[in-house]
Write an enzyme that holds these catalytic residues in place. Sequence first.
Site, PDB file in Angstrom:
ATOM      1  N   THR A 412       0.809  -1.363   0.146  1.00  0.00           N
ATOM      2  CA  THR A 412      -0.314  -0.290  -0.154  1.00  0.00           C
ATOM      3  C   THR A 412       0.933   1.136  -0.144  1.00  0.00           C
ATOM      4  O   THR A 412       1.694   1.355   0.304  1.00  0.00           O
ATOM      5  CB  THR A 412      -0.787  -0.259   1.330  1.00  0.00           C
ATOM      6  OG1 THR A 412      -1.882   1.220   1.441  1.00  0.00           O
ATOM      7  CG2 THR A 412      -0.532   0.013   2.354  1.00  0.00           C
ATOM      8  N   HIS A 464       2.454 -11.592  14.230  1.00  0.00           N
ATOM      9  CA  HIS A 464       3.860 -12.019  14.999  1.00  0.00           C
ATOM     10  C   HIS A 464       3.782 -13.622  15.315  1.00  0.00           C
ATOM     11  O   HIS A 464       4.569 -14.441  15.912  1.00  0.00           O
ATOM     12  CB  HIS A 464       4.118 -11.410  16.452  1.00  0.00           C
ATOM     13  CG  HIS A 464       5.589 -11.166  17.031  1.00  0.00           C
ATOM     14  ND1 HIS A 464       6.505 -11.982  16.826  1.00  0.00           N
ATOM     15  CD2 HIS A 464       5.968 -11.369  17.356  1.00  0.00           C
ATOM     16  CE1 HIS A 464       7.672 -11.975  17.484  1.00  0.00           C
ATOM     17  NE2 HIS A 464       7.241 -11.117  17.954  1.00  0.00           N
TER      18      HIS A 464
END
Length: 493
Positions: A412, A464
């Site tokens: 993006t 994560h």
Amino acid sequence: MTTEIKVPVLPESVADATVATWHVQVGDSVKRDQVLVEIETDKVVLEVPATSDGVISEIREGEGATVLGEQVIAILEAGAAAAPSADKEDTPAKESAPEGQVQDILVPVLPESVADATIATWHVAEGDSVSRDQVLVDIETDKVVLEVPATSDGVMGKIIHAEGDTVLGQQKIAELIAGASATSAPTAAPAEEASSGDEVASPSVRRLMTEKGLSASDVKGTGKGGRITKEDVEAAVHKSASAETKSSPAAVTPANSALGERSQKRVPMTRLRKTIANRLLEAKNSTAMLTTFNEVNMKPIMDLRKQYKDVFEKTHDTRLGFMSFYVKAVTEALKRFPSVNASIDGDDIVYHNFFDISIAVSTPRGLVTPVLRDSDQLSMAGIEQGIRDLAIKGRDGKLTMDDMQGGNFTITNGGVFGSLLSTPIINLPQTAILGMHKIQDRPMAVDGKVEILPMMYLALSYDHRLIDGKESVGFLVTIKELLEDPTRLLLDV
């Protein structure tokens, strides 16, 4: 009066642009707000409208020309009228269906993964004259907007389903009296000059009506042939707000009177906006999302681009932007860090051996992420052309479900809008997203000396649960190194 038609102001991270498509020629009469030309940058396509009625007297930059922000590209003689053309008398009339034949207006066939759709915007009202191929209504699904055109000239009959109604594929939503004219139809309004969909309102005006929650039937056009201008839309909004205030006198207090008119408008959230909201919330709630940052010196790429952009465009018939470098660097980094190109499915990790990159594209109805497939097999020119096609389809509401589905990683670029730094949200079920930002001159220490360099912040948000800190930092550093030494992208080292 002579008016200059200029390229819009470009974002600071965009060096130049290309004249993509002229919709008019020298000598053409144009209306205020009519789109004259499309200007293409690395990622977005900008529409340049006429500022007044008049005639195009000069076009200085043809299609394919490289232009700068606020550069004069054409001249408009405001208030002038085009000379009548003898050629128009010889133009054959369109074939039309037998007069009075009632045709059903149906919802298009929906993709298998889409259960239903919503009537987003009616661009016509009962009794309106319509032309063949004129867009009658926008049908909105979770991700794409489908335009339903008229199959012949005629007059709108009964509208069965109004804006906001939920409909199914191939469901009848309205009737068209083919071949009829507004004066002969039972539901006729006073006859006006017939207009095509583009003439009723320009794309920019149509977007404004959508933003304000209005349809063409809510706005009285004051232009030629009932053409709707931006001023007409603002007048309709003001009239609606005034009517709401008058209908609720208890809401008007002396304090409000002293401050002037204060009003608010409540409109339902569109399907696309609801889908975006739900997916973003799901990403925040269902992933262990962290963001790591770095910065990149863009001077090597800017120098390389400046040196070769003209010959690149001449050779490949497409401009050389920054996005092709970003995609190339990301693709190479994904090869080196397979976990970033993976996804979580229940208790399993799915490693993808292909490289489909989602490219975030801003559209009038919200941010969407169409997919550039097999980026590892595309040349720089192929990447630029692919991104351009997706951006144009997004702007025109032509993206299909196939364009939107899949994707292993998202890029993006908020820099085109001036964003200096951000923390992008993961596009599920992907595990990472890269945010590019504004290129800004900053003082940097180089070999013990201070130099002014064009710097850009990079932001990598990642899940994560799957990607460790070491991998995320290594991935981002790889992208930084490849962008700062673009020759490595070409040599694959």
